[in-house]
Design a protein around this motif. Structure first.
Motif, PDB file in Angstrom:
ATOM      1  N   ALA A 198       0.849  -1.186   0.000  1.00 48.74           N
ATOM      2  CA  ALA A 198       0.000   0.000   0.000  1.00 48.74           C
ATOM      3  C   ALA A 198       0.886   1.239   0.000  1.00 48.74           C
ATOM      4  O   ALA A 198       1.956   1.249   0.615  1.00 48.74           O
ATOM      5  CB  ALA A 198      -0.911   0.001   1.216  1.00 48.74           C
ATOM      6  N   ASP A 199       0.436   2.287  -0.707  1.00 47.69           N
ATOM      7  CA  ASP A 199       1.199   3.536  -0.711  1.00 47.69           C
ATOM      8  C   ASP A 199       0.836   4.372   0.520  1.00 47.69           C
ATOM      9  O   ASP A 199       0.050   3.945   1.366  1.00 47.69           O
ATOM     10  CB  ASP A 199       0.998   4.307  -2.021  1.00 47.69           C
ATOM     11  N   GLU A 200       1.390   5.581   0.614  1.00 46.63           N
ATOM     12  CA  GLU A 200       1.157   6.434   1.776  1.00 46.63           C
ATOM     13  C   GLU A 200      -0.313   6.838   1.909  1.00 46.63           C
ATOM     14  O   GLU A 200      -0.808   7.095   3.002  1.00 46.63           O
ATOM     15  CB  GLU A 200       2.016   7.700   1.689  1.00 46.63           C
ATOM     16  N   ALA A 201      -1.032   6.907   0.789  1.00 51.63           N
ATOM     17  CA  ALA A 201      -2.455   7.275   0.807  1.00 51.63           C
ATOM     18  C   ALA A 201      -3.354   6.059   0.999  1.00 51.63           C
ATOM     19  O   ALA A 201      -4.564   6.160   0.827  1.00 51.63           O
ATOM     20  CB  ALA A 201      -2.812   8.003  -0.483  1.00 51.63           C
ATOM     21  N   ARG A 202      -2.791   4.899   1.324  1.00 55.91           N
ATOM     22  CA  ARG A 202      -3.498   3.635   1.587  1.00 55.91           C
ATOM     23  C   ARG A 202      -4.156   3.037   0.350  1.00 55.91           C
ATOM     24  O   ARG A 202      -5.104   2.275   0.455  1.00 55.91           O
ATOM     25  CB  ARG A 202      -4.501   3.802   2.728  1.00 55.91           C
ATOM     26  N   HIS A 203      -3.649   3.373  -0.850  1.00 56.11           N
ATOM     27  CA  HIS A 203      -4.126   2.744  -2.077  1.00 56.11           C
ATOM     28  C   HIS A 203      -3.311   1.468  -2.297  1.00 56.11           C
ATOM     29  O   HIS A 203      -2.084   1.503  -2.250  1.00 56.11           O
ATOM     30  CB  HIS A 203      -3.935   3.658  -3.289  1.00 56.11           C
ATOM     31  N   PRO A 204      -3.949   0.343  -2.564  1.00 52.80           N
ATOM     32  CA  PRO A 204      -3.197  -0.883  -2.865  1.00 52.80           C
ATOM     33  C   PRO A 204      -2.403  -0.729  -4.167  1.00 52.80           C
ATOM     34  O   PRO A 204      -2.884  -0.142  -5.138  1.00 52.80           O
ATOM     35  CB  PRO A 204      -4.285  -1.938  -3.020  1.00 52.80           C
ATOM     36  N   LEU A 205      -1.202  -1.258  -4.156  1.00 50.04           N
ATOM     37  CA  LEU A 205      -0.329  -1.267  -5.332  1.00 50.04           C
ATOM     38  C   LEU A 205      -0.012  -2.711  -5.689  1.00 50.04           C
ATOM     39  O   LEU A 205       0.199  -3.541  -4.803  1.00 50.04           O
ATOM     40  CB  LEU A 205       0.975  -0.524  -5.038  1.00 50.04           C
ATOM     41  N   LEU A 206       0.048  -2.998  -6.976  1.00 46.00           N
ATOM     42  CA  LEU A 206       0.421  -4.323  -7.466  1.00 46.00           C
ATOM     43  C   LEU A 206       1.649  -4.204  -8.340  1.00 46.00           C
ATOM     44  O   LEU A 206       1.781  -3.256  -9.129  1.00 46.00           O
ATOM     45  CB  LEU A 206      -0.690  -4.936  -8.313  1.00 46.00           C
ATOM     46  N   HIS A 207       2.519  -5.172  -8.210  1.00 40.20           N
ATOM     47  CA  HIS A 207       3.651  -5.315  -9.131  1.00 40.20           C
ATOM     48  C   HIS A 207       3.487  -6.678  -9.789  1.00 40.20           C
ATOM     49  O   HIS A 207       3.471  -7.702  -9.107  1.00 40.20           O
ATOM     50  CB  HIS A 207       4.978  -5.219  -8.378  1.00 40.20           C
ATOM     51  N   LEU A 208       3.334  -6.687 -11.109  1.00 42.37           N
ATOM     52  CA  LEU A 208       3.115  -7.924 -11.855  1.00 42.37           C
ATOM     53  C   LEU A 208       4.294  -8.176 -12.786  1.00 42.37           C
ATOM     54  O   LEU A 208       4.677  -7.302 -13.567  1.00 42.37           O
ATOM     55  CB  LEU A 208       1.832  -7.825 -12.685  1.00 42.37           C
ATOM     56  N   ALA A 209       4.832  -9.380 -12.710  1.00 43.94           N
ATOM     57  CA  ALA A 209       5.945  -9.766 -13.574  1.00 43.94           C
ATOM     58  C   ALA A 209       5.759 -11.212 -14.016  1.00 43.94           C
ATOM     59  O   ALA A 209       5.108 -12.006 -13.334  1.00 43.94           O
ATOM     60  CB  ALA A 209       7.271  -9.598 -12.840  1.00 43.94           C
ATOM     61  N   ASP A 210       6.356 -11.542 -15.165  1.00 43.21           N
ATOM     62  CA  ASP A 210       6.280 -12.923 -15.637  1.00 43.21           C
ATOM     63  C   ASP A 210       7.405 -13.738 -15.030  1.00 43.21           C
ATOM     64  O   ASP A 210       8.120 -13.277 -14.131  1.00 43.21           O
ATOM     65  CB  ASP A 210       6.269 -12.982 -17.172  1.00 43.21           C
ATOM     66  N   ARG A 211       7.594 -14.944 -15.525  1.00 46.25           N
ATOM     67  CA  ARG A 211       8.600 -15.861 -14.988  1.00 46.25           C
ATOM     68  C   ARG A 211      10.011 -15.270 -14.999  1.00 46.25           C
ATOM     69  O   ARG A 211      10.801 -15.492 -14.087  1.00 46.25           O
ATOM     70  CB  ARG A 211       8.577 -17.154 -15.803  1.00 46.25           C
ATOM     71  N   THR A 212      10.340 -14.485 -16.013  1.00 42.74           N
ATOM     72  CA  THR A 212      11.687 -13.926 -16.146  1.00 42.74           C
ATOM     73  C   THR A 212      11.867 -12.612 -15.411  1.00 42.74           C
ATOM     74  O   THR A 212      12.956 -12.056 -15.401  1.00 42.74           O
ATOM     75  CB  THR A 212      12.021 -13.705 -17.638  1.00 42.74           C
ATOM     76  N   GLY A 213      10.786 -12.088 -14.820  1.00 41.67           N
ATOM     77  CA  GLY A 213      10.857 -10.807 -14.133  1.00 41.67           C
ATOM     78  C   GLY A 213      10.479  -9.633 -15.028  1.00 41.67           C
ATOM     79  O   GLY A 213      10.491  -8.493 -14.581  1.00 41.67           O
ATOM     80  N   ALA A 214      10.149  -9.926 -16.287  1.00 38.32           N
ATOM     81  CA  ALA A 214       9.721  -8.871 -17.206  1.00 38.32           C
ATOM     82  C   ALA A 214       8.318  -8.410 -16.831  1.00 38.32           C
ATOM     83  O   ALA A 214       7.504  -9.200 -16.355  1.00 38.32           O
ATOM     84  CB  ALA A 214       9.736  -9.395 -18.645  1.00 38.32           C
ATOM     85  N   PRO A 215       8.015  -7.125 -17.040  1.00 37.95           N
ATOM     86  CA  PRO A 215       6.686  -6.615 -16.686  1.00 37.95           C
ATOM     87  C   PRO A 215       5.580  -7.364 -17.419  1.00 37.95           C
ATOM     88  O   PRO A 215       5.716  -7.740 -18.580  1.00 37.95           O
ATOM     89  CB  PRO A 215       6.722  -5.157 -17.134  1.00 37.95           C
ATOM     90  N   LEU A 216       4.487  -7.553 -16.738  1.00 42.57           N
ATOM     91  CA  LEU A 216       3.309  -8.194 -17.299  1.00 42.57           C
ATOM     92  C   LEU A 216       2.400  -7.073 -17.811  1.00 42.57           C
ATOM     93  O   LEU A 216       1.391  -6.740 -17.217  1.00 42.57           O
ATOM     94  CB  LEU A 216       2.614  -9.034 -16.233  1.00 42.57           C
ATOM     95  N   ALA A 217       2.799  -6.490 -18.917  1.00 41.68           N
ATOM     96  CA  ALA A 217       2.116  -5.312 -19.454  1.00 41.68           C
ATOM     97  C   ALA A 217       0.755  -5.686 -20.029  1.00 41.68           C
ATOM     98  O   ALA A 217       0.555  -6.786 -20.528  1.00 41.68           O
ATOM     99  CB  ALA A 217       2.980  -4.664 -20.528  1.00 41.68           C
ATOM    100  N   GLY A 218      -0.167  -4.752 -19.950  1.00 34.85           N
ATOM    101  CA  GLY A 218      -1.481  -4.946 -20.538  1.00 34.85           C
ATOM    102  C   GLY A 218      -2.356  -5.947 -19.822  1.00 34.85           C
ATOM    103  O   GLY A 218      -3.292  -6.483 -20.399  1.00 34.85           O
ATOM    104  N   ALA A 219      -2.087  -6.185 -18.567  1.00 33.32           N
ATOM    105  CA  ALA A 219      -2.867  -7.160 -17.808  1.00 33.32           C
ATOM    106  C   ALA A 219      -4.210  -6.557 -17.404  1.00 33.32           C
ATOM    107  O   ALA A 219      -4.323  -5.360 -17.145  1.00 33.32           O
ATOM    108  CB  ALA A 219      -2.105  -7.596 -16.562  1.00 33.32           C
ATOM    109  N   THR A 220      -5.212  -7.401 -17.365  1.00 38.78           N
ATOM    110  CA  THR A 220      -6.519  -7.013 -16.857  1.00 38.78           C
ATOM    111  C   THR A 220      -6.632  -7.557 -15.441  1.00 38.78           C
ATOM    112  O   THR A 220      -6.365  -8.738 -15.207  1.00 38.78           O
ATOM    113  CB  THR A 220      -7.639  -7.606 -17.733  1.00 38.78           C
ATOM    114  N   ILE A 221      -7.042  -6.690 -14.516  1.00 37.38           N
ATOM    115  CA  ILE A 221      -7.082  -7.079 -13.112  1.00 37.38           C
ATOM    116  C   ILE A 221      -8.494  -6.920 -12.572  1.00 37.38           C
ATOM    117  O   ILE A 221      -9.099  -5.862 -12.690  1.00 37.38           O
ATOM    118  CB  ILE A 221      -6.115  -6.205 -12.282  1.00 37.38           C
ATOM    119  N   LYS A 222      -8.990  -7.998 -11.991  1.00 43.86           N
ATOM    120  CA  LYS A 222     -10.257  -7.960 -11.266  1.00 43.86           C
ATOM    121  C   LYS A 222      -9.900  -8.237  -9.812  1.00 43.86           C
ATOM    122  O   LYS A 222      -9.234  -9.238  -9.519  1.00 43.86           O
ATOM    123  CB  LYS A 222     -11.228  -9.010 -11.797  1.00 43.86           C
TER     124      LYS A 222
END
Length: 153
Positions: free
Chosen positions: A71-95
């Motif tokens: 969570a950031d300082e304003a209490r908003h949840p943050l996600l970090h998404l990466a694939d197996r190699t650590g590369a960003p998981l760009a364009g992901a849809t999150i529910k």
């Protein structure tokens, strides 16, 4: 003839048992009174299709996706998404939904927007305390479902 002090032993034992009975009775009352009424939504159905659950878990493990929450300082949840190699998981849809793990049921739907290719921020802030964030991440034809514990200060 002097009376033995041990003559009170049966009464002490009886009093101790009464105290234990009263405490256990109160604990049963408190447990029944505070039970929310639902232990699980699909426990029997889940056990009937356990092979499918195992196959889904194996498929998700093979993806190797990395999901981190904070969570950031304003209490908003943050996600970090990466694939197996650590590369960003760009364009992901999150529910996502956040719910309290204990106590009265409190659910909050979360909508995430990208900050950069790997990081996403929720639009809603969460109240301080512990939350379970139930996530479904979709990228391409792949789907990843997980739950992460989040401590919001």
């Amino acid at each position: 003839m002097q009376k033995s002090p041990y003559r009170w032993f049966p009464w002490g034992l009886f009093a101790g048992m009464l105290v234990a009975f009263a405490v256990n009775g109160y604990m049963v009352y408190a447990a029944v009174k505070s039970f929310p009424g639902v232990a699980g939504q699909d426990g029997f159905d889940l056990s009937e299709r356990y092979d499918k659950v195992i196959a889904t878990a194996a498929k998700q493990a093979a993806l190797g996706w990395q999901v981190e929450t904070k969570a950031d300082e304003a209490r908003h949840p943050l996600l970090h998404l990466a694939d197996r190699t650590g590369a960003p998981l760009a364009g992901a849809t999150i529910k996502a939904e956040a719910e309290r793990p204990v106590g009265p049921a409190a659910r909050t739907s979360l909508a995430f927007h990208p900050l950069d290719p790997a990081d996403y921020q929720a639009d809603a802030a969460l109240a301080p305390g512990q939350w379970d964030v139930l996530l479904t991440v979709t990228s391409g034809d792949n789907r990843y479902t997980t739950t992460r514990r989040l401590l919001v200060r």
